[in-house]
Design a protein around this motif. Structure first.
Motif, PDB file in Angstrom:
ATOM      1  N   ARG A 180       0.735  -1.278  -0.661  1.00  0.00           N
ATOM      2  CA  ARG A 180      -0.270  -0.304   0.174  1.00  0.00           C
ATOM      3  C   ARG A 180       0.726   1.340  -0.508  1.00  0.00           C
ATOM      4  O   ARG A 180       0.746   2.498  -0.838  1.00  0.00           O
ATOM      5  CB  ARG A 180      -0.659   0.374   0.809  1.00  0.00           C
ATOM      6  CG  ARG A 180      -2.062  -1.000   1.575  1.00  0.00           C
ATOM      7  CD  ARG A 180      -2.596  -1.318  -0.437  1.00  0.00           C
ATOM      8  NE  ARG A 180      -3.491  -0.543   0.808  1.00  0.00           N
ATOM      9  CZ  ARG A 180      -5.277  -0.931   0.626  1.00  0.00           C
ATOM     10  NH1 ARG A 180      -5.076  -1.359   1.785  1.00  0.00           N
ATOM     11  NH2 ARG A 180      -6.026   0.275   1.175  1.00  0.00           N
ATOM     12  N   LEU A 187       0.567   7.448   1.965  1.00  0.00           N
ATOM     13  CA  LEU A 187      -0.163   6.950   3.224  1.00  0.00           C
ATOM     14  C   LEU A 187       1.345   7.260   4.545  1.00  0.00           C
ATOM     15  O   LEU A 187       2.660   6.655   4.305  1.00  0.00           O
ATOM     16  CB  LEU A 187      -0.125   5.573   2.548  1.00  0.00           C
ATOM     17  CG  LEU A 187      -0.509   4.107   3.577  1.00  0.00           C
ATOM     18  CD1 LEU A 187      -1.975   5.433   4.107  1.00  0.00           C
ATOM     19  CD2 LEU A 187      -0.802   3.611   3.096  1.00  0.00           C
ATOM     20  N   ALA A 190      -0.874   2.952   7.782  1.00  0.00           N
ATOM     21  CA  ALA A 190      -1.754   1.367   7.908  1.00  0.00           C
ATOM     22  C   ALA A 190      -1.758   0.461   8.623  1.00  0.00           C
ATOM     23  O   ALA A 190      -0.683   0.077   9.566  1.00  0.00           O
ATOM     24  CB  ALA A 190      -1.235   1.047   6.353  1.00  0.00           C
ATOM     25  N   SER A 237     -12.068   3.362   7.585  1.00  0.00           N
ATOM     26  CA  SER A 237     -11.026   3.942   7.080  1.00  0.00           C
ATOM     27  C   SER A 237     -11.537   4.510   5.293  1.00  0.00           C
ATOM     28  O   SER A 237     -11.000   4.936   5.171  1.00  0.00           O
ATOM     29  CB  SER A 237     -10.226   2.909   6.632  1.00  0.00           C
ATOM     30  OG  SER A 237      -9.031   2.270   5.846  1.00  0.00           O
ATOM     31  N   GLU A 292      -4.588   4.519   6.707  1.00  0.00           N
ATOM     32  CA  GLU A 292      -5.595   2.943   6.045  1.00  0.00           C
ATOM     33  C   GLU A 292      -6.095   1.776   7.049  1.00  0.00           C
ATOM     34  O   GLU A 292      -4.619   1.839   7.640  1.00  0.00           O
ATOM     35  CB  GLU A 292      -5.360   2.913   4.958  1.00  0.00           C
ATOM     36  CG  GLU A 292      -5.686   4.316   3.639  1.00  0.00           C
ATOM     37  CD  GLU A 292      -4.816   3.244   2.307  1.00  0.00           C
ATOM     38  OE1 GLU A 292      -4.809   2.428   2.380  1.00  0.00           O
ATOM     39  OE2 GLU A 292      -5.419   4.586   1.488  1.00  0.00           O
TER      40      GLU A 292
END
Length: 465
Positions: A180, A187, A190, A237, A292
């Motif tokens: 990811r 990002l 996560a 999320s 996320e």
């Protein structure tokens, strides 16, 4: 006044259960997407890609003698191109360090740490003669946050994965979560799914046979985890409202966390507090970012198997929730922090932190009305319907989605047993849980930053033949 209170209590549970129903709907759509995504990108393709980001796996350990070997074995068996495992022994009083030294043939080393974070003194660092990517740091006791910060100072890779010492990772978990960060430059953190492994057996550092535990107290936690991760974090999320990445399995950009000051000492909810601080820091600086949750990667954790240990854990979680919210009270209902300040934090405040106070208050209110002879039959019926029955339907729906779309138990009867557990948890267990959290709220400020006592079961392992 009584009528007003009745209406407010019923309205509260109506809104709460409506949000639960919406969460289950959104989670179902997200799960379908994740299943298609997993099928379209296989492990072989991920391993063959030339781009990846090396990861440092940080494992804070305190009195983990019974589970540390199985956990470290699972981390060392991960399918990932380049990573290191750093176990931080936080002054354990049992044989955790001795088990590590004996099992992995550790020898003292002189690995240097960066001076970016202030931590408790380190006694010794060790490296493994047999597993070159394993480092063990022995330090004075300072709590989980301090242990993680020590791990951060010894880590060398751009991403770090924070995991619990009583947990196991699926072989592909790190690979699927780390990708990811390759796909999304914005990002910064996560989290993956966490499931209960009690009752299951282990082979070569992995879950070889998925079985449900014999104890009811452990089964009900399987239901709770399914509801929390599937219907809770998946939805938050998807809406950009995620405030919690589980301390059992989270992946972060190391530079961003160090710049934010690392994990905060003096709280028992260091995982949630860090995520809230990252939201606050990035929005204060007006820096684009994303945090996320991914359903796909799975971490297996050992759930408490006694009422005493479970009560201590939930007491700690409730106090940690309040500590995180109060520490960042500047963000409450503050439009400067967008949907985090105006939606996410108010939700956690009203429907998570205050939930046990309102539920216990509702039961007490009914009792008082009964004693006074003013109990309204319609109110009692609606209260029980909203507080218990509808919540049971949501729990069964979330668990059914989890069982039949993701988790495959060997015996069909296991699914039935878990569905029965989901039906029964709202009658007795839920009230006990609400009381534990209610009592924890009244004890805010006590035992700050302490790990607490968690009795471990030795994980049953099968050796490869």
């Amino acid at each position: 006044m009584i009528n007003v209170l009745e209406v407010l209590i019923l309205l509260y549970f109506t809104v709460l259960n409506t949000l639960y129903a919406v969460a289950v709907f959104v989670a179902t759509r997200q799960l379908s997407y994740h299943i298609r995504r997993r099928q379209s990108v296989g492990l072989t393709e991920l391993l063959n890609r030339e781009f990846y980001k090396p990861v440092s796996i940080l494992v804070p350990a305190y009195n983990e003698e019974e589970t540390i070997q199985a956990s470290v074995d699972s981390f060392l068996s991960l399918q990932y191109p380049e990573y290191e495992v750093i176990v931080v022994n936080d002054g354990s009083k049992d044989g955790t360090l001795e088990t590590l030294i004996r099992t992995y043939d550790l020898t003292p080393s002189h690995r240097n740490a960066s001076k970016t974070l202030q931590t408790r003194p380190v006694r010794m660092t060790y490296r493994s003669r047999t597993r070159p990517n394993l480092t063990v740091v022995d330090k004075e006791n300072g709590g989980k946050a301090d242990a993680l910060n020590v791990g951060l100072t010894y880590a060398v890779f751009p991403l770090f994965c924070a995991v619990d010492a009583d947990s196991l990772l699926d072989a592909e978990a790190l690979l699927r979560l780390a990708r990811r960060f390759v796909e999304n430059d914005r990002l910064i953190a996560a989290g993956g799914s966490v499931r209960v492994m009690n009752g299951s057996t282990l082979k070569d550092g992995r879950i070889s046979e998925l079985l449900i535990p014999k104890g009811w107290i452990e089964r009900v936690q399987i239901v709770e985890y399914a509801r929390a991760f599937l219907a809770g974090r998946t939805t938050f999320s998807a809406l950009g409202l995620l405030l919690i990445i589980s301390g059992a399995f989270g992946l972060f950009k190391r530079s961003v966390v160090i710049e934010a000051g690392g994990f905060l000492e003096g709280t028992v909810g260091e995982d949630m507090e860090l995520v809230m601080r990252l939201h606050r820091q990035m929005r204060d600086r007006k820096t684009p970012y994303e945090i996320e949750f991914d359903l796909d990667p799975v971490c297996w954790t050992q759930a408490p198997d006694s009422w005493k240990v479970l009560a201590a854990q939930r007491d700690r979680w409730q106090r940690g929730l309040w500590e995180g919210l109060l520490h960042h009270r500047k963000m409450w209902f503050n439009p400067k922090y967008g949907r985090i300040g105006m939606i996410a934090i108010p939700y956690y405040l009203l429907f998570e932190a205050l939930a046990p106070l309102i539920e216990i208050g509702g039961y007490a209110f009914m009792l008082i009305l009964g004693v006074l002879g003013r109990l309204n039959g319609e109110f009692v019926l609606l209260f029980l319907l909203l507080a218990l029955l509808y919540g049971t339907v949501v729990s069964v729906a979330a668990l059914s989605i989890e069982l039949f779309m993701r988790v495959h138990y060997k015996h069909p009867k296991h699914r039935l047993q878990l569905l029965v557990t989901a039906l029964l948890e709202n009658f007795g267990f839920r009230q006990w849980h609400a009381w534990v959290r209610f009592r924890a709220t009244l004890r805010l400020g006590q035992q700050k930053g302490q790990w607490g006592t968690m009795t471990r079961q030795k994980i049953t392992a099968r050796k490869h033949n």
